[in-house]
Enzyme design. Structure first.
Site, mmCIF file in Angstrom:
data_model
loop_
_atom_site.group_PDB
_atom_site.id
_atom_site.type_symbol
_atom_site.label_atom_id
_atom_site.label_comp_id
_atom_site.label_asym_id
_atom_site.label_seq_id
_atom_site.Cartn_x
_atom_site.Cartn_y
_atom_site.Cartn_z
ATOM 1 N N GLU A 251 12.030 -7.099 8.151
ATOM 2 C CA GLU A 251 11.649 -6.218 8.699
ATOM 3 C C GLU A 251 11.390 -6.045 9.988
ATOM 4 O O GLU A 251 12.406 -6.747 10.753
ATOM 5 C CB GLU A 251 9.892 -6.349 8.318
ATOM 6 C CG GLU A 251 9.069 -5.285 9.001
ATOM 7 C CD GLU A 251 8.064 -5.066 9.979
ATOM 8 O OE1 GLU A 251 6.776 -4.776 9.142
ATOM 9 O OE2 GLU A 251 7.853 -6.280 9.779
ATOM 10 N N HIS A 327 1.754 -2.764 3.005
ATOM 11 C CA HIS A 327 0.808 -3.110 3.795
ATOM 12 C C HIS A 327 -0.044 -2.696 4.778
ATOM 13 O O HIS A 327 -1.329 -2.522 5.253
ATOM 14 C CB HIS A 327 0.425 -4.722 3.942
ATOM 15 C CG HIS A 327 0.949 -5.611 4.346
ATOM 16 N ND1 HIS A 327 2.646 -5.287 3.717
ATOM 17 C CD2 HIS A 327 0.583 -6.181 5.255
ATOM 18 C CE1 HIS A 327 3.163 -6.288 5.467
ATOM 19 N NE2 HIS A 327 2.271 -6.231 5.453
ATOM 20 N N ASP A 328 1.463 -1.806 5.859
ATOM 21 C CA ASP A 328 1.088 -1.397 6.775
ATOM 22 C C ASP A 328 0.535 0.223 6.480
ATOM 23 O O ASP A 328 0.699 0.750 7.951
ATOM 24 C CB ASP A 328 1.639 -1.682 7.720
ATOM 25 C CG ASP A 328 1.988 -3.795 8.180
ATOM 26 O OD1 ASP A 328 1.120 -3.963 8.477
ATOM 27 O OD2 ASP A 328 3.674 -3.781 8.531
HETATM 28 O O1 TEU Z 1 4.111 -5.124 11.204
HETATM 29 C C1 TEU Z 1 5.370 -5.547 12.138
HETATM 30 C C2 TEU Z 1 4.787 -4.147 12.858
HETATM 31 O O2 TEU Z 1 5.435 -3.019 13.678
HETATM 32 C C3 TEU Z 1 3.529 -3.388 12.645
HETATM 33 O O3 TEU Z 1 2.911 -2.962 13.759
HETATM 34 C C4 TEU Z 1 4.084 -1.437 12.231
HETATM 35 O O4 TEU Z 1 4.461 -1.264 13.463
HETATM 36 C C5 TEU Z 1 2.608 -1.339 12.355
HETATM 37 O O5 TEU Z 1 1.619 -2.174 11.487
HETATM 38 C C6 TEU Z 1 2.529 0.099 11.375
HETATM 39 O O6 TEU Z 1 1.154 0.717 11.540
HETATM 40 C C7 TEU Z 1 4.064 -7.012 10.411
HETATM 41 C C8 TEU Z 1 3.907 -7.063 9.221
HETATM 42 O O7 TEU Z 1 3.725 -6.022 8.628
HETATM 43 C C9 TEU Z 1 1.662 -7.129 9.859
HETATM 44 O O8 TEU Z 1 1.322 -6.764 8.893
HETATM 45 C C10 TEU Z 1 1.527 -7.098 10.515
HETATM 46 O O9 TEU Z 1 0.281 -6.921 11.406
HETATM 47 C C11 TEU Z 1 2.891 -7.950 12.001
HETATM 48 O O10 TEU Z 1 3.720 -7.651 11.590
HETATM 49 C C12 TEU Z 1 2.153 -8.663 13.020
HETATM 50 O O11 TEU Z 1 2.898 -9.756 12.410
#
Ligand code: TEU
Ligand code: CA
Length: 554
Positions: A251, A327-328
């Site tokens: 990511e 999931h985000d």
């Molecule tokens: O997400 C990374 C991240 O940058 C997120 O904060 C993103 O910008 C945001 O969710 C968009 O709305 C990863 C994971 O995918 C996320 O689920 C975790 O909460 C995060 O890292 C911390 O581990």
């Protein structure tokens, strides 16, 4: 030679908490995933990326790991995990686990020891700094979930850094023992049969130890691409990923196509592919005080430019990870398409665009049946990002009204994609017999797997077809990409070409008919590969969200 199985693969992402509950506690579990393997095989996918199932206090739904070697009892046991891996492998489905090693939970034994003193074996496992001369935080860095990125620890009398929740302290990758501990954990899972990793915010692992202030207080700028990032990733590759032949998709929130090479060119031995965030920002006002909650209409010209940049840049070196949902991220049809009148058409249009590209497509659970964002009241959501950001922007800064914040939540909040998987029209969408941890989208009565599997025309069947094409048509893996009509606000069109064969991929990303005579005039003998309308002959006007792929000889 590195096995590049993922170049012909479609990867399915599972959010375990919301996938399938088998013991009636309202929470999805590993046995639930195993139970649904035949369904996933029927869809045709090649690998599963399973979001974190490790022991965790679940402050951030498992992205706060307490013990990398244990399965959280809420999901099952290590034995369940072994069984799941074996069962998946029997069906030729690979398993990719979530690698969350930028931070751990504050309940992790490493952190518990680290906070005890400045001179124990774990003291330097995290990022500790003294208070500023006025006793305040060491600098103005912000947490992604709102407020400062520093929290004071009474016991150790220092601040520790956390890019996310205060319960998610960032690990100190400068410390070789941290890296060794992580490599050991990776080896453990390889021995259990895990085939690869999705690496959570991997581009954040190296920090600038000068800790310079950001331009704006509590901003989350400059969390990516720290000075030693490439060195750390390369070291991990040569020590673990390479020798154990584990696939890695990272990511990479700030990555632009031009600098992606440094992470994914095979000769650099870092990662196999990365998830960019660039195309996710086409509906966000740039540089707005309200960050991700400052929405604008999606700019499809920008979407095309960004995806095209990535296609071109990684054409002969490197590889793309293709996604619209995870999931985000919200459901793409609710965010950029039409999730009511044209639910089928817009779901299949976005799918065609994505799956026609060069790279590895990722399907997020429920995307294959066109699940939609629910429009809940604020107190029905549970996500820590939403709650932390509400506090920061609505209550403290007062830069956005509650109404506008809620409207943005309905479009882009993370919980939009986290509602329980809709399996049938039974109670709780057939996800669980108990009350689910997050409310089921009420539209489950109509939108569910069972009805799609029985329908004459379904989003599921369309995905099945796209996935099958990926397995049978080398042009999807190899073909050159060329964007057409770059400035058209609604038509997304491009070609893929290999030798004399040319595929035209087209979608109308609007509800208005669009003239495509210029695109199809020279292609009257073309053959249908896939289409979401039931055309006999090639149309000169695209209907709302109409989309297709046509093959012709050059
Ligand atoms: O997400 C990374 C991240 O940058 C997120 O904060 C993103 O910008 C945001 O969710 C968009 O709305 C990863 C994971 O995918 C996320 O689920 C975790 O909460 C995060 O890292 C911390 O581990
Ligand atoms: Ca359960």
């Amino acid at each position: 030679m590195r096995d590049t199985w993922w170049k012909d693969a479609v990867i399915y992402q599972i959010y375990p908490k919301s996938f399938k509950d088998t013991n009636d506690d309202g929470i999805g579990d590993l046995v639930g995933i195993q139970e649904k393997l035949p369904y996933l095989k029927r869809l045709g996918i090649d690998a599963l990326w399973i979001c974190p199932v490790y022991l965790s206090p679940q402050i951030d739904n498992g992205y706060d790991i307490e013990d990398y070697y244990k399965i959280d009892p809420m999901f099952g046991s290590l034995t369940d995990m072994k069984h799941l891996i074996q069962a998946a492998h029997q069906l030729d489905i690979k398993i990719i686990m979530d690698f969350v090693a930028n931070h751990t939970s504050d309940q992790c034994a490493w952190f518990q020891k680290s906070r005890q003193s400045k001179d124990n074996p774990y003291s330097d496992f995290y990022i500790w700094q003294d208070a500023a001369s006025d006793g305040g935080v060491p600098n103005n860095w912000g947490s992604n979930f709102g407020g400062s990125a520093w929290t004071w620890d009474e016991q150790r009398q220092q601040y520790y850094l956390h890019y996310y929740a205060k319960e998610q302290p960032d690990l100190n990758w400068e410390n070789p023992e941290v890296r060794q501990a992580i490599y050991q954990m990776m080896t453990f899972w390889k021995e259990l049969g895990v085939d690869g990793w999705r690496m959570d915010v991997i581009t954040s692992i190296s920090k600038d130890w000068n800790f310079p202030n950001n331009a704006k207080p509590f901003s989350t700028a400059n969390q990516q691409n720290g000075p030693r990032m490439h060195e750390f990733i390369h070291d991990m590759h040569t020590t673990v990923l390479g020798p154990l032949d584990m696939m890695a998709v990272g990511e990479a929130p700030a990555a632009k196509a031009q600098d992606a090479h440094l992470l994914v060119d095979p000769s650099r031995e870092e990662l196999d592919m990365i998830f960019t965030f660039e195309h996710m920002h086409i509906d966000r006002k740039p540089n707005d005080v309200n960050g991700r909650w400052a929405l604008q209409k999606p700019d499809f010209v920008a979407l095309k430019r960004i995806l095209s940049d990535w296609q071109k840049e990684l054409d002969d070196k490197g590889w793309n990870a293709l996604y619209f949902e995870n999931h985000d991220r919200a459901r793409v049809i609710s965010r950029w398409g039409n999730d009511t009148t044209y639910r089928y058409e817009s779901a299949t249009a976005f799918a065609t665009i994505l799956h026609g590209l060069k790279g590895t497509p990722y399907v997020y659970q429920g995307e294959e049946i066109g699940m939609t964002n629910p429009k809940y009241e604020l107190d029905e959501y549970v996500d820590i990002e939403l709650k932390g950001n509400y506090r920061q922007y609505v209550e403290e800064n007062q830069t956005i009204s509650k109404e506008d914040f809620l409207a943005a939540v309905h479009k882009i909040s993370r919980d939009n994609a986290r509602t329980p998987m809709q399996w049938s029209s039974e109670e709780n969408a057939g996800f669980s017999k108990a009350k689910p941890w997050l409310k089921v989208n009420p539209n489950y009565v109509a939108v569910n797997v069972e009805s799609d599997l029985h329908a004459k025309q379904s989003i599921f069947a369309y995905y099945q077809k796209l996935i099958q094409l990926r397995h049978t048509c080398p042009i999807l893996r190899e073909g050159t990409f060329d964007l057409l009509l770059p400035n058209h606000p609604a038509i997304f069109a491009y070609t893929r070409t290999i030798g004399e064969e040319e595929w035209l991929v087209v979608a109308n990303l609007s509800e208005e008919p669009q003239d495509i005579q210029a695109l199809v005039a020279t292609r009257q003998d073309a053959r249908w590969i896939v289409q979401n309308y039931q055309r006999q002959t090639i149309p000169t006007t695209l209907g709302p969200y109409e989309s297709f792929i046509l093959a012709s000889k050059k």
